[in-house]
Design a protein around this motif. Structure first.
Motif, PDB file in Angstrom:
ATOM      1  N   GLU A   7       0.848  -1.205   0.000  1.00 15.26           N
ATOM      2  CA  GLU A   7       0.000   0.000   0.000  1.00 15.26           C
ATOM      3  C   GLU A   7       0.883   1.254   0.000  1.00 15.26           C
ATOM      4  OE1 GLU A   7      -3.441   0.735   0.473  1.00 15.26           O
ATOM      5  OE2 GLU A   7      -4.206  -1.313   0.518  1.00 15.26           O
ATOM      6  N   VAL A   8       1.869   1.256   0.886  1.00 12.60           N
ATOM      7  CA  VAL A   8       2.748   2.421   0.997  1.00 12.60           C
ATOM      8  C   VAL A   8       3.507   2.626  -0.325  1.00 12.60           C
ATOM      9  CG1 VAL A   8       4.793   3.370   2.183  1.00 12.60           C
ATOM     10  CG2 VAL A   8       2.992   2.230   3.505  1.00 12.60           C
ATOM     11  N   ALA A   9       3.921   1.532  -0.924  1.00 16.97           N
ATOM     12  CA  ALA A   9       4.678   1.633  -2.193  1.00 16.97           C
ATOM     13  C   ALA A   9       3.819   2.284  -3.281  1.00 16.97           C
ATOM     14  CB  ALA A   9       5.131   0.239  -2.637  1.00 16.97           C
ATOM     15  N   ILE A  10       2.564   1.879  -3.367  1.00 13.40           N
ATOM     16  CA  ILE A  10       1.701   2.410  -4.428  1.00 13.40           C
ATOM     17  C   ILE A  10       1.391   3.892  -4.172  1.00 13.40           C
ATOM     18  CG2 ILE A  10      -0.541   2.184  -5.613  1.00 13.40           C
ATOM     19  CD1 ILE A  10       1.344  -0.253  -6.076  1.00 13.40           C
ATOM     20  N   ILE A  11       1.090   4.208  -2.924  1.00 15.69           N
ATOM     21  CA  ILE A  11       0.825   5.629  -2.590  1.00 15.69           C
ATOM     22  C   ILE A  11       2.051   6.468  -2.956  1.00 15.69           C
ATOM     23  CG2 ILE A  11       0.461   7.269  -0.690  1.00 15.69           C
ATOM     24  CD1 ILE A  11      -1.083   5.034   0.787  1.00 15.69           C
ATOM     25  N   THR A  12       3.219   5.972  -2.571  1.00 14.47           N
ATOM     26  CA  THR A  12       4.464   6.725  -2.817  1.00 14.47           C
ATOM     27  C   THR A  12       4.706   6.887  -4.314  1.00 14.47           C
ATOM     28  OG1 THR A  12       5.335   5.746  -0.784  1.00 14.47           O
ATOM     29  CG2 THR A  12       6.927   6.819  -2.217  1.00 14.47           C
ATOM     30  N   ALA A  13       4.507   5.807  -5.063  1.00 14.56           N
ATOM     31  CA  ALA A  13       4.736   5.884  -6.518  1.00 14.56           C
ATOM     32  C   ALA A  13       3.777   6.888  -7.155  1.00 14.56           C
ATOM     33  CB  ALA A  13       4.547   4.500  -7.147  1.00 14.56           C
ATOM     34  N   ARG A  14       2.560   6.914  -6.680  1.00 14.08           N
ATOM     35  CA  ARG A  14       1.587   7.875  -7.232  1.00 14.08           C
ATOM     36  C   ARG A  14       1.990   9.303  -6.901  1.00 14.08           C
ATOM     37  NH1 ARG A  14      -3.839   4.120  -6.200  1.00 14.08           N
ATOM     38  NH2 ARG A  14      -3.799   3.221  -8.291  1.00 14.08           N
TER      39      ARG A  14
END
Ligand code: PMP
Length: 432
Positions: free
Chosen positions: A116-123
């Protein structure tokens, strides 16, 4: 409590969706040590599942539990609002063993949260929204993680539109394009560009991929796959996120990380499972310029918990000191050879695959048609239990036996597991 009481209370008080292996006769574990677990009746099992790829250095490892006990007595919880030595010591260690410029950690409690954190960060970093994921992949049990997952059984509840598009996975044994490596010219990797051009706005936040698909059935991508994929993803503005929840911490042999076998430096790594030998922890690791674009406040109450951090640091230190990634390579090779010998003997084994101490066998009822041998797989796992061996199950059809013992096992342990598996395969075939 007696075994019957425990099983009854499970049915009464715990969600049904939280399933156990061996439904008719669940295994109730009483205690564990090293590569072994014992049930309530005192029967001993060789643990070749390791709490689902999580027991890296053996159950109840003295060096790890000593640190846990010491930290529990000193201070057990602070939240990330206050600093501890434990959190920074772990973050520094992770940065030292991380590939390339990956340096900053966000600690949470599970692989799901790490993703979840990875996707938020990538966005946030890219300013783009759409995410690519792979068929047969698994990302976790939250809304977003379920929508990233490419296995229907795990998507039945909770999937909401989240800007996720799935591409075909690198499943050579059942190639989605009916091609063969290397003459396929890595069509599955090259097709990612077509997916971006046809099924997204053309600008993506990233692609998430396990370096070996775990729940999907230990699917190992062919050489060269990730180089092409990472190149395409970056060309379209995205970040390449390597999910190392199962493959991190020496599991695949020789290296710390699965992705290092493919000589690609990811933009973000996520991990959990084997990182703290069974203490809950999640990790999202990236370059400082990416990490620092995460705007606004965020908090994970238990993320970076000092007990979890010392457990992780002790586990990582032990893997490093004892060079367990080398043991995973050497003993894993021995295991692989033994599985290949079993394949020659048992027609049920259609494919043997994996890396290091992450090895799987895909069972088929016919090697020509590759019909998944679903019931036989269940029987093998049940027989293995009777024969004192615990293994896991996976794959879209549940016909892959997954094995991921502790990284510090010996060749003698592997021989014992192979003998039990040999017997179980023969028994399962004759019971059909
Ligand atoms: N990613 C992968 C590759 C996994 O195998 C898992 C767990 N099986 C997760 C993410 C989710 O991790 P957790 O169960 O700790 O939330």
């Amino acid at each position: 409590m007696t075994k019957d009481e425990i099983v009854r209370k499970k049915q009464e008080y715990i969600f049904n969706c939280v399933t156990n292996y061996f439904r008719d006769d669940p295994l109730v574990i009483d205690h564990a040590k090293g590569q072994y677990v014992w049930d309530l009746d005192g029967k001993q099992y060789l643990d070749f599942l390791g709490g689902i790829v999580t027991i890296s250095v053996g159950h109840a490892n003295e060096k790890v539990t000593a640190k846990i006990k010491e930290q529990t007595d000193r201070v057990q919880h602070t939240s990330t609002l206050f600093l501890t030595e434990a959190i920074v010591a772990l973050a520094e260690k992770v940065a030292q063993i991380a590939p390339g410029k990956l340096q900053k950690s966000y600690f949470s409690n599970s692989g799901t949260e790490a993703n979840e954190v990875a996707i938020i960060t990538a966005r946030m970093y890219t300013g783009n929204y759409e995410i690519l994921a792979l068929r047969h992949g698994y990302s976790g049990h939250s809304h977003l993680a379920k929508s990233l997952t490419g296995l229907a059984t795990y998507r039945r509840a909770g999937v909401i539109p989240s800007g996720v598009v799935h591409a075909a996975g690198p499943y050579c044994y059942r190639c989605p394009y009916a091609l063969t490596y290397p003459t396929c010219d890595l069509r599955c990797a090259r097709d990612i560009e077509e997916v971006v051009k046809t099924s997204t706005s053309g600008q993506i936040a990233g692609l998430i991929a396990e370096t070996i698909q775990g729940l999907g059935g230990f699917i190992v991508p062919p050489p060269g796959y990730f180089k092409i994929v990472a190149h395409i993803v970056r060309n379209y503005g995205g970040l390449f996120i390597a999910d190392e929840v199962q493959t991190g911490w020496g599991r695949t042999g020789k290296n710390w990380w699965g992705i290092e076998h493919w000589e690609v430096e990811p933009d973000i790594i996520t991990s959990a499972k084997g990182m703290a030998n069974g203490v809950p922890i999640g990790l999202t690791l990236t370059r400082p310029e990416i990490a620092d674009t995460y705007r606004g406040l965020t908090i994970s109450t238990f993320g970076g918990n000092p007990v979890a951090c010392v457990a992780a640091k002790a586990t990582i230190d032990l893997i490093e000191e004892d060079r367990l990634m080398d043991n995973a390579h050497e003993v894993g090779d021995h295991f692989r050879q033994g599985l290949q010998a079993l394949q020659e003997k048992h027609a049920l084994i259609g494919d043997v695959r994996g890396m290091g101490l992450m090895q799987g066998i895909e069972l088929v009822s016919d090697r020509q048609t590759k019909e998944p041998a679903v019931e036989a797989t269940k029987r093998v796992i049940e027989r293995a239990r009777r024969n004192g061996l615990l293994v896991g199950r996976g794959g879209l059809n549940g016909n892959v036996i997954r094995m991921s013992p502790p990284l510090n096992i010996s060749k003698a342990d592997v021989d014992q597991a192979l003998a039990a598996l040999d017997r179980s395969l023969a028994e399962a075939a004759s019971a059909s």
